[in-house]
Design an enzyme around this catalytic site. Structure first.
Site, mmCIF file in Angstrom:
data_model
loop_
_atom_site.group_PDB
_atom_site.id
_atom_site.type_symbol
_atom_site.label_atom_id
_atom_site.label_comp_id
_atom_site.label_asym_id
_atom_site.label_seq_id
_atom_site.Cartn_x
_atom_site.Cartn_y
_atom_site.Cartn_z
ATOM 1 C CB CYS A 1 -5.366 -1.365 -1.703
ATOM 2 S SG CYS A 1 -6.711 -0.610 -0.806
ATOM 3 C CD GLU B 1 -1.376 4.707 4.382
ATOM 4 O OE1 GLU B 1 -0.887 5.533 5.184
ATOM 5 O OE2 GLU B 1 -2.078 3.734 4.735
ATOM 6 C CG ASN C 1 -0.385 -0.175 2.520
ATOM 7 O OD1 ASN C 1 0.654 -0.808 2.662
ATOM 8 N ND2 ASN C 1 -1.025 0.372 3.534
ATOM 9 C CB CYS D 1 -11.000 -2.367 0.280
ATOM 10 S SG CYS D 1 -10.382 -1.753 -1.296
ATOM 11 C CB CYS E 1 -8.847 -4.476 -3.842
ATOM 12 S SG CYS E 1 -7.664 -3.154 -3.512
ATOM 13 C CD GLU F 1 -5.417 -5.891 -1.315
ATOM 14 O OE1 GLU F 1 -4.808 -4.799 -1.171
ATOM 15 O OE2 GLU F 1 -6.211 -6.325 -0.485
HETATM 16 N N1 THU Z 1 -5.249 -1.528 2.554
HETATM 17 C C1 THU Z 1 -4.690 -2.342 1.605
HETATM 18 O O1 THU Z 1 -3.609 -2.066 1.064
HETATM 19 N N2 THU Z 1 -5.346 -3.470 1.274
HETATM 20 C C2 THU Z 1 -6.493 -3.915 1.876
HETATM 21 O O2 THU Z 1 -7.005 -4.968 1.514
HETATM 22 C C3 THU Z 1 -7.100 -3.119 2.936
HETATM 23 C C4 THU Z 1 -6.501 -1.784 3.193
HETATM 24 C C5 THU Z 1 -4.505 -0.327 2.931
HETATM 25 C C6 THU Z 1 -5.112 0.978 2.539
HETATM 26 C C7 THU Z 1 -4.489 1.915 3.557
HETATM 27 O O3 THU Z 1 -3.200 2.295 3.098
HETATM 28 C C8 THU Z 1 -4.316 1.053 4.789
HETATM 29 O O4 THU Z 1 -4.380 -0.296 4.350
HETATM 30 C C9 THU Z 1 -5.370 1.287 5.865
HETATM 31 O O5 THU Z 1 -6.640 1.180 5.333
#
Ligand code: THU
Length: 166
Positions: A73, A64, A62, A112, A115, A75
């Site tokens: 994310c 940010e 991920n 999520c 994704c 994925e």
């Molecule tokens: N996140 C992911 O990378 N994948 C998921 O399946 C759930 C959430 C990340 C998004 C954000 O950077 C952090 O986790 C908190 O939500």
């Protein structure tokens, strides 16, 4: 009025037990990928590893941003990278794991909704189901054999086509 019931199938494995070898190796890659996470805001490091039909593994984590909604994310980072660099190859599987700054993750990271929709698109594009392996640092590992089990009734390309009037 009709009621339609949808059955989904989720396999659950105890940590390290009985998980088929290729999936265990892919999960190790996803765990490694958490190291490259850029997540100073959530402090939740997610790693994903995509297995392509020729055996190549593409990692993602991920990413940010100070403008929060722009983050992506793990994925989607991994899947978009795979599609961008190897558009001709099928995606066979994706493994996902996460580590948090302040606690041990004891339940599987389930992707999520956004994704899931992207995974559905990747499956439809190549007409090949994607195995999805979900894990935390501890606790059970969950596995589904296609996105249909995580996102029934997804919005598809078909929905965009005009249908003949009945
Ligand atoms: N996140 C992911 O990378 N994948 C998921 O399946 C759930 C959430 C990340 C998004 C954000 O950077 C952090 O986790 C908190 O939500």
């Amino acid at each position: 009025m009709k009621v339609k019931n949808i059955r989904i199938r989720i396999e659950e494995y105890a940590q390290g037990e009985h998980l088929p070898e290729p999936d265990r190796l892919l999960l190790d890659e996803a765990r490694e990928a958490t190291r490259t996470s850029y997540s100073p805001y959530s402090e939740f490091r997610v790693g994903a590893a995509v297995l392509l039909e020729n055996g190549l593994v593409i990692r993602g984590s991920n990413q940010e941003n100070a403008s929060y909604p722009l983050g992506l994310c793990a994925e989607r980072v991994a899947l978009f990278h795979a599609n961008a660099v190897y558009p001709e190859l099928k995606v066979v599987a994706i493994a996902i794991s996460a580590e948090a700054q302040n606690f041990v993750t004891r339940s599987p990271v389930t992707p999520c909704g956004g994704c899931r929709q992207v995974m559905a698109e990747v499956e439809n594009r190549r007409d090949a189901p994607i195995r999805i392996i979900m894990s935390g640092q501890e606790g059970v590992i969950q596995l589904v054999h296609g996105i249909e089990d995580l996102l029934p009734l997804s919005f598809r390309e078909d929905n965009l086509k005009k249908k003949r009037e009945e």
